[in-house]
Structures are given as C-alpha cells and as structure tokens.
Design a protein around this motif. Structure first.
Motif, PDB file in Angstrom:
ATOM      1  N   LEU A  64       0.814  -1.216   0.000  1.00  0.00           N
ATOM      2  CA  LEU A  64       0.000   0.000   0.000  1.00  0.00           C
ATOM      3  C   LEU A  64       0.846   1.265   0.000  1.00  0.00           C
ATOM      4  O   LEU A  64       0.405   2.317  -0.503  1.00  0.00           O
ATOM      5  CB  LEU A  64      -0.935  -0.005   1.220  1.00  0.00           C
ATOM      6  CG  LEU A  64      -2.027  -1.076   1.227  1.00  0.00           C
ATOM      7  CD1 LEU A  64      -2.772  -1.077   2.547  1.00  0.00           C
ATOM      8  CD2 LEU A  64      -3.008  -0.862   0.068  1.00  0.00           C
ATOM      9  N   LYS A  94      -2.604  -3.010  -4.838  1.00  0.00           N
ATOM     10  CA  LYS A  94      -3.041  -2.252  -3.672  1.00  0.00           C
ATOM     11  C   LYS A  94      -4.470  -2.640  -3.276  1.00  0.00           C
ATOM     12  O   LYS A  94      -4.789  -2.770  -2.083  1.00  0.00           O
ATOM     13  CB  LYS A  94      -2.960  -0.745  -3.950  1.00  0.00           C
ATOM     14  CG  LYS A  94      -1.545  -0.176  -3.978  1.00  0.00           C
ATOM     15  CD  LYS A  94      -1.571   1.302  -4.353  1.00  0.00           C
ATOM     16  CE  LYS A  94      -0.182   1.908  -4.347  1.00  0.00           C
ATOM     17  NZ  LYS A  94       0.341   2.129  -2.985  1.00  0.00           N
ATOM     18  N   GLN A  98      -5.483  -4.267   0.240  1.00  0.00           N
ATOM     19  CA  GLN A  98      -6.506  -3.670   1.100  1.00  0.00           C
ATOM     20  C   GLN A  98      -7.619  -4.663   1.403  1.00  0.00           C
ATOM     21  O   GLN A  98      -8.113  -4.747   2.533  1.00  0.00           O
ATOM     22  CB  GLN A  98      -7.091  -2.424   0.425  1.00  0.00           C
ATOM     23  CG  GLN A  98      -8.043  -1.624   1.308  1.00  0.00           C
ATOM     24  CD  GLN A  98      -7.364  -1.153   2.578  1.00  0.00           C
ATOM     25  OE1 GLN A  98      -6.369  -0.431   2.529  1.00  0.00           O
ATOM     26  NE2 GLN A  98      -7.887  -1.569   3.728  1.00  0.00           N
ATOM     27  N   THR A 102      -8.684  -6.121   5.119  1.00  0.00           N
ATOM     28  CA  THR A 102     -10.064  -6.115   5.601  1.00  0.00           C
ATOM     29  C   THR A 102     -10.486  -7.503   6.061  1.00  0.00           C
ATOM     30  O   THR A 102     -11.091  -7.668   7.127  1.00  0.00           O
ATOM     31  CB  THR A 102     -11.010  -5.630   4.492  1.00  0.00           C
ATOM     32  OG1 THR A 102     -10.638  -4.302   4.090  1.00  0.00           O
ATOM     33  CG2 THR A 102     -12.462  -5.615   4.983  1.00  0.00           C
TER      34      THR A 102
END
Length: 295
Positions: A64, A94, A98, A102
């Motif tokens: 990220l 990315k 992500q 999560t």
C-alpha cells in the motif's frame, strides 16, 4: 438451544475460522501456528496469532505504501504506456492488499470473540484453550449425544462441567442480547462467585454445607441480579461440587441441588428477567431443548 449454540457458534465456528486463516496468502497462518495458539494461557491474547497477524499487516502495508510510477513523455509515448501499465498493475495489487487487510481484521475480530467464548471464568488454575475446547466438544460436539458425559458432582478436572454450562449460557445470552461489544459481558454483570469474593455465608445455599468464608464487613449487594456460584460439599461429605442459586436484586432464590441445578438456575434467572420485563429477554423462547440431558 445451548447445545446448538456451543456446537455452531463456538466449536464449528472456531474450525471455520482456523481454515480461513490458513487460506490467507503468504503462509503466515499455518495449522501448527494455530495449534500452538490453542495451547497458550486462555487468560491472555495469543502472542503466536498476534505475531502472524503482524506479518500479514506489514506485507500489505509494504504494498500500500509503494509509490505509483511516474508517467510522462518518452519516445513515441512508449514510456508513458509502460508506466500506465505498471500503474494499473500496482493499483490492482493495492486493492488486493486492502481487501486482504479487511479480511484479516474481520477474521481476527472473530477469533477474539471465539477466544473469549473459551475463557471460562472463576477457575482456580490456568487453562489452555485446547483443554476447554476438548471438553466443549465432549459435551456439545455431537448432535445425538448432547451432555451425555455431563459430570455435575465433581471439580477434580477443571473446567468443571457446571462452569462450562453456565459459560455457554452466558455466551449465548451475549449473542442474542448484547448490542455493543463495548458493553460488559453477561457473565461480568450477572454471575458472581461468593466462594472467591468472600460474601457472607448467609448468602450460600442452605441445602448443602457451604465452603464460603464469612467476612463481617461484607454484605450481599442488594442490586445484584444473576447467578450466584458457590462451592459445597457433596453428599458423601468429602468431595467438592459447584452449586448455583439465583439472586434477584439482593433476594436469594434457592435452587435445588443435584444434577439439574445449573439448568434450573439458568431457567429461573431467565424467568425472573421475563417477570420483570427486561428488554430483549422476551425473544428467548427456548434455552434448553430436547430430552437428552439425562435422568
């Protein structure tokens, strides 16, 4: 309902959570790591799992935090085309990172809830998660032989079965009644152990010989409403066993000792909640179902 909750919301949910953690890319979570975490002290978060989680977080943050390639001119726009392609690839990486973060946080939050479901309170010795899980599986793992192995008159092998049954009931009531995880758990508010807190012996059951110590400067909390745990002598006069009564705003409701003491105490407590119209309890129709509990 309690047997179903223990089986589906604790035992099977823990197996599913373990499988999903092992399926995360990178190999940070393995079956061996999860087995090791189950052997750790149940009163503390698992350091083994936290280390694995940190490895995934660092890998994702590394992706990220990568800067996007510069786009610009170049001979016949070739450099710009290559940079655009690299940008698209990095943006996809990315998004994947992500999404992985999560999922990781969701699985770890679920794992924390499941670990709390294995943390049986009021134990004189430190227990591992695997010890509690094995006993839960023995009592509730089968859909046909629920509680067949239930031992109500012994404390020789912690966690004692009455404690497990009360703990599962409290976890179930948390599941259906608590609307915010920041609220105290049901057991924190509605279960007290007079054998360890030193409340007056007058608060203990009179049907058996109580081992609760008496302290003149302590009185029963007139606002307490819940299950009262005590340690008493068995019928043989030498063995120890658990006994639960119900206290409603300081008033002791004595529950008959014996094999069904815990179940009777749980049902009586819920009856007191319904009698006083406690919000949410009216939705609980059946806490204990079937005829498999024994004679």
């Amino acid at each position: 309902v309690l047997c179903k909750h223990a089986r589906e919301q604790i035992i099977e949910a823990l197996k599913k959570n373990s499988k999903q953690l092992c399926a995360l890319p990178g190999g940070y979570f393995t079956e061996e790591i999860l087995r090791q975490s189950m052997k750790e002290d149940i009163s503390q978060p698992s350091n083994t799992l936290q280390a694995a989680k940190q490895g995934v977080v660092q890998a994702c943050e590394g992706v990220l935090n990568k800067p996007l390639p510069q786009t610009g001119g170049g001979l016949f726009g070739g450099f710009q085309t290559a940079a655009t392609s690299a940008n698209q690839q990095l943006e996809q990486e990315k998004r994947t990172a992500q999404s992985l973060l999560t999922m990781l946080h969701r699985l770890m939050d679920e794992r924390s809830r499941l670990e709390r479901a294995l943390a049986v309170p009021h134990q004189a010795v430190l227990l591992s998660r695997s010890v509690v899980l094995q006993r839960l599986e023995a009592l509730f793992g089968s859909t046909r032989h629920r509680l067949n192995d239930y031992t109500w008159d012994s404390m020789s092998s912690p966690p004692a079965d009455p404690d497990l049954l009360v703990h599962v009931a409290c976890d179930y009531l948390d599941h259906v009644l608590r609307v915010d995880e920041r609220q105290p758990s049901f057991s924190q508010v509605h279960v007290r152990d007079i054998a360890r807190t030193g409340l007056p012996a007058s608060a203990a059951p009179s049907d058996s010989t109580s081992l609760t110590s008496s302290r003149p400067n302590l009185t029963a909390d007139k606002f307490f409403w819940g299950l009262q745990r005590s340690v008493v002598l068995g019928s043989d006069g030498s063995s120890l066993m658990l006994h639960f009564d119900v206290v409603v705003r300081g008033e002791l409701w004595k529950v008959r000792p014996g094999r069904h003491n815990v179940l009777n105490a749980i049902v009586l407590l819920l009856y007191s909640f319904k009698l006083m119209r406690i919000v949410g309890v009216e939705s609980i129709e059946h806490v204990i179902g079937g005829n498999s509990y024994g004679n």
